[in-house]
Design a protein around this motif. Sequence first.
Motif, PDB file in Angstrom:
ATOM      1  N   LYS A   1      58.671  81.004  71.312  1.00  0.00           N
ATOM      2  CA  LYS A   1      58.690  79.818  72.159  1.00  0.00           C
ATOM      3  C   LYS A   1      59.526  78.712  71.519  1.00  0.00           C
ATOM      4  O   LYS A   1      59.377  78.416  70.341  1.00  0.00           O
TER       5      LYS A   1
ATOM      6  N   VAL B   1      59.632  77.481  81.204  1.00  0.00           N
ATOM      7  CA  VAL B   1      58.352  77.070  81.785  1.00  0.00           C
ATOM      8  C   VAL B   1      58.264  75.551  81.663  1.00  0.00           C
ATOM      9  O   VAL B   1      58.264  75.018  80.559  1.00  0.00           O
ATOM     10  N   ILE B   2      58.217  74.888  82.811  1.00  0.00           N
ATOM     11  CA  ILE B   2      58.055  73.434  82.850  1.00  0.00           C
ATOM     12  C   ILE B   2      56.689  73.158  83.454  1.00  0.00           C
ATOM     13  O   ILE B   2      56.450  73.431  84.620  1.00  0.00           O
ATOM     14  N   ASP B   3      55.793  72.653  82.649  1.00  0.00           N
ATOM     15  CA  ASP B   3      54.437  72.330  83.081  1.00  0.00           C
ATOM     16  C   ASP B   3      54.171  70.872  82.743  1.00  0.00           C
ATOM     17  O   ASP B   3      53.853  70.546  81.604  1.00  0.00           O
ATOM     18  N   PRO B   4      54.296  69.970  83.733  1.00  0.00           N
ATOM     19  CA  PRO B   4      54.141  68.543  83.444  1.00  0.00           C
ATOM     20  C   PRO B   4      52.753  68.162  82.944  1.00  0.00           C
ATOM     21  O   PRO B   4      52.588  67.127  82.320  1.00  0.00           O
ATOM     22  N   ASN B   5      51.773  69.005  83.184  1.00  0.00           N
ATOM     23  CA  ASN B   5      50.411  68.705  82.740  1.00  0.00           C
ATOM     24  C   ASN B   5      49.992  69.508  81.517  1.00  0.00           C
ATOM     25  O   ASN B   5      48.849  69.453  81.095  1.00  0.00           O
ATOM     26  N   GLY B   6      50.912  70.271  80.967  1.00  0.00           N
ATOM     27  CA  GLY B   6      50.573  71.119  79.824  1.00  0.00           C
ATOM     28  C   GLY B   6      51.769  71.321  78.922  1.00  0.00           C
ATOM     29  O   GLY B   6      52.541  70.408  78.664  1.00  0.00           O
ATOM     30  N   GLU B   7      51.940  72.551  78.496  1.00  0.00           N
ATOM     31  CA  GLU B   7      52.998  72.885  77.549  1.00  0.00           C
ATOM     32  C   GLU B   7      54.254  73.348  78.283  1.00  0.00           C
ATOM     33  O   GLU B   7      54.205  74.250  79.111  1.00  0.00           O
ATOM     34  N   SER B   8      55.383  72.733  77.985  1.00  0.00           N
ATOM     35  CA  SER B   8      56.668  73.168  78.518  1.00  0.00           C
ATOM     36  C   SER B   8      57.440  73.830  77.386  1.00  0.00           C
ATOM     37  O   SER B   8      57.446  73.335  76.259  1.00  0.00           O
ATOM     38  N   TYR B   9      58.096  74.959  77.690  1.00  0.00           N
ATOM     39  CA  TYR B   9      58.794  75.701  76.647  1.00  0.00           C
ATOM     40  C   TYR B   9      59.801  76.659  77.260  1.00  0.00           C
ATOM     41  O   TYR B   9      59.787  76.921  78.472  1.00  0.00           O
TER      42      TYR B   9
END
Length: 148
Positions: A2, A130-138
């Motif tokens: 990641k 992976v774009i997760d505005p409320n969590g982990e983006s990687y």
Amino acid sequence: MKIPVHYVDRPGFTSEYLSEKSPVVEVQIGYVSQAGPKLKTVRALIDTGADDIFVDESVLIECGCPVASDRTSVRSAHGTKDHAVYEAFINFPAAQLGLRTQVISSDYAPGERSYQAVFGTRFLELGVLVIDPNGESYFTVGPQKDKP
């Protein structure tokens, strides 16, 4: 493996909303010769609307990246312009991954942007974003799939 994606404010503009920030990865860009590596740590914008990998020409020159034999025309909203193509090494310390590739030079004015490179679809084809505005983006680098 990641590679973390971070969100940074744009110069002169601060916001609490991720949609108004720039998604970037931290990388080392430069050149590796027999004398050893000369790399500079920079931020690279993850840009799904860009086709290629663009790096601020001042970084490429500072690190001694050689100019490749060809130039390329880049079309953008600002018109079409010829850019030099350089040989470069991109290192992703978070993933312990290095990549020799050709990159297209760009001329970013100092302080104009919060990044010194743009990674477009040619980079994104190497894995999964992976774009997760409320969590982990990687970004994960995965095995290459054969194209149909």
